[in-house]
Design a protein around this motif. Structure first.
Motif, PDB file in Angstrom:
ATOM      1  N   THR A  72      -2.231   9.460  -8.507  1.00 57.00           N
ATOM      2  CA  THR A  72      -2.223   8.644  -9.704  1.00 57.00           C
ATOM      3  C   THR A  72      -0.828   8.740 -10.279  1.00 57.00           C
ATOM      4  OG1 THR A  72      -4.548   9.088 -10.090  1.00 57.00           O
ATOM      5  CG2 THR A  72      -3.282   8.267 -11.950  1.00 57.00           C
ATOM      6  N   THR A  83      -0.253  -3.912 -12.716  1.00 56.36           N
ATOM      7  CA  THR A  83       0.198  -2.536 -12.863  1.00 56.36           C
ATOM      8  C   THR A  83       1.606  -2.385 -12.301  1.00 56.36           C
ATOM      9  OG1 THR A  83      -2.057  -1.735 -12.682  1.00 56.36           O
ATOM     10  CG2 THR A  83      -0.306  -0.138 -12.299  1.00 56.36           C
ATOM     11  N   ILE A  85       4.526   0.473 -11.431  1.00 55.76           N
ATOM     12  CA  ILE A  85       4.801   1.896 -11.282  1.00 55.76           C
ATOM     13  C   ILE A  85       6.067   2.272 -12.033  1.00 55.76           C
ATOM     14  CG2 ILE A  85       5.331   3.700  -9.606  1.00 55.76           C
ATOM     15  CD1 ILE A  85       2.472   2.776  -9.518  1.00 55.76           C
ATOM     16  N   TYR A 149      -2.750  -4.755  -6.330  1.00 56.65           N
ATOM     17  CA  TYR A 149      -1.655  -3.875  -5.954  1.00 56.65           C
ATOM     18  C   TYR A 149      -0.765  -3.616  -7.161  1.00 56.65           C
ATOM     19  CZ  TYR A 149      -2.882  -4.957  -1.115  1.00 56.65           C
ATOM     20  OH  TYR A 149      -3.557  -5.107   0.077  1.00 56.65           O
ATOM     21  N   ALA A 150      -0.142  -2.460  -7.197  1.00 57.87           N
ATOM     22  CA  ALA A 150       0.845  -2.153  -8.230  1.00 57.87           C
ATOM     23  C   ALA A 150       2.190  -2.758  -7.835  1.00 57.87           C
ATOM     24  CB  ALA A 150       0.973  -0.646  -8.409  1.00 57.87           C
ATOM     25  N   THR A 201       1.353   0.120  -2.881  1.00 63.10           N
ATOM     26  CA  THR A 201       0.470   0.950  -3.694  1.00 63.10           C
ATOM     27  C   THR A 201      -0.750   0.110  -4.046  1.00 63.10           C
ATOM     28  OG1 THR A 201       2.294   2.260  -4.603  1.00 63.10           O
ATOM     29  CG2 THR A 201       0.216   2.269  -5.824  1.00 63.10           C
ATOM     30  N   LEU A 203      -4.565  -0.667  -5.497  1.00 59.95           N
ATOM     31  CA  LEU A 203      -5.411  -0.273  -6.617  1.00 59.95           C
ATOM     32  C   LEU A 203      -6.860  -0.425  -6.176  1.00 59.95           C
ATOM     33  CD1 LEU A 203      -3.487  -2.108  -9.487  1.00 59.95           C
ATOM     34  CD2 LEU A 203      -3.160   0.213  -8.638  1.00 59.95           C
ATOM     35  N   GLN A 208      -4.706   4.613  -7.792  1.00 55.75           N
ATOM     36  CA  GLN A 208      -3.508   4.075  -7.152  1.00 55.75           C
ATOM     37  C   GLN A 208      -3.303   4.817  -5.841  1.00 55.75           C
ATOM     38  OE1 GLN A 208      -0.234   4.380  -9.856  1.00 55.75           O
ATOM     39  NE2 GLN A 208      -1.325   3.406 -11.534  1.00 55.75           N
TER      40      GLN A 208
END
Length: 333
Positions: A72, A83, A85, A149-150, A201, A203, A208
């Motif tokens: 995470t 999202t 990062i 996806y991030a 990454t 989700l 994550q």
């Protein structure tokens, strides 16, 4: 004188005792016995706490080793719900359930399945020199395509393609359809076996999952593998001279500084450059991001080599709005 009448015993009450009940009151437990009971309870609680702590320690060891890269990561959510990062610190991609070296940096891209996710390409056969559509999905346990996806360095997925002799390098960014299918036009110039590596990454289930998955692409024809060029620290691309300083090893993180002569380096994909390192023999993958600011005009990375051996380094950078790639061969003793 009247005879005395016999006294009737009082009725016992649940909440009070009379003088006739005193003989029936049990003696309280001796202080020593009470202390022993409390001590036992404290000892039992301590034992449970120790077991929990050691269990957590063991899980931490597994998660920080080669078993999984499910993490995470600190992130922010945009107004659109995407999202993003946190990218304020230099960092390395590549750690995944595909394994890691006994010493040195973790590696990725060696398996098409890791961390509960699987890479599924629509086709793996291409024709030399012909533009074709590369399509694939990332599926979770149970077979459902991942659709969330991030955003990491401005993109939800980074795709690396290189022939197994480490020529023909491409750093691409496919687009994803609503059903989770990623697609991009791809041209593979020469016959041979290529490695495609998806760095992302996902989700999934509120987690994550940062990982890299890889598979081979085949281009039919006469394959003439090329030997790695000699190791050196200077490359020339589009009239620009690019040099690097530093000697990565397997024992500690070492600084590497890239200098571009002939033009000013501009931010590209959220950073002043991207360094991809591929290991000869198995195409093990590292993707390293630099410090946020230039250091005396140089792009500074922190790198640890996964193992001794020969590598090909690819430095993506931008000058005057154009993206270039400088390449070097690196030998780690």
């Amino acid at each position: 004188m009247d005879a005395p009448t016999e006294r009737s015993p009082r009725k016992k009450s649940r909440w009070s005792l009379t003088e006739t009940d005193e003989a029936e009151i049990p003696e309280p437990a001796p202080p020593a016995e009470h202390e022993r009971t409390s001590s036992f309870r404290l000892a039992a609680y301590g034992a449970v706490l120790i077991v929990v702590l050691f269990a957590g320690y063991g899980l931490g060891r597994l998660n920080n080793g080669t078993g999984t890269s499910t993490t995470t990561t600190p992130a922010a959510v945009t107004s659109a719900g995407t999202t993003v990062i946190n990218e304020n610190m230099p960092h390395t991609h590549g750690a995944s359930g595909t394994g890691a070296a006994a010493t040195g940096a973790p590696i990725g891209g060696l398996s098409l399945s890791a961390d509960g996710l699987t890479l599924r390409p629509a086709t793996t056969t291409f024709q030399a020199g012909k533009k074709q559509r590369l399509s694939f999905t990332i599926v979770a346990t149970g077979g459902a395509p991942v659709t969330s996806y991030a955003i990491v360095h401005d993109k939800p997925l980074h795709l690396i393609v290189a022939r197994r002799d480490l020529t023909g390098f491409q750093h691409l960014h496919p687009e994803m359809a609503d059903d989770g299918t990623w697609s991009i036009d791809l041209t593979l110039a020469q016959p041979g076996i290529y490695r495609m590596i998806a760095d992302f990454t996902a989700l999934v289930g509120g987690q994550q999952i940062a990982t890299t998955l890889g598979t081979d692409l085949v281009v039919a024809g006469d394959y003439a593998p090329q030997a790695l060029p000699a190791a050196g620290n200077t490359a020339t691309v589009a009239g620009l001279t690019v040099t690097y300083e530093g000697k990565p090893d397997t024992k500690a993180v070492q600084p590497m500084l890239m200098t571009v002569t002939g033009g000013a380096v501009e931010p590209y994909l959220g950073a002043f450059g991207h360094l991809v390192v591929l290991r000869q023999g198995d195409v093990a993958y590292l993707h390293v991001h630099p410090e946020q600011q230039l250091v005396d005009g140089k792009v500074k990375f922190w790198v640890t080599a996964p193992s001794a051996g020969d590598y090909r380094m690819f430095f993506d950078f931008q000058v005057a709005g154009q993206v270039h790639t400088a390449e070097w061969t690196l030998t780690v003793p």
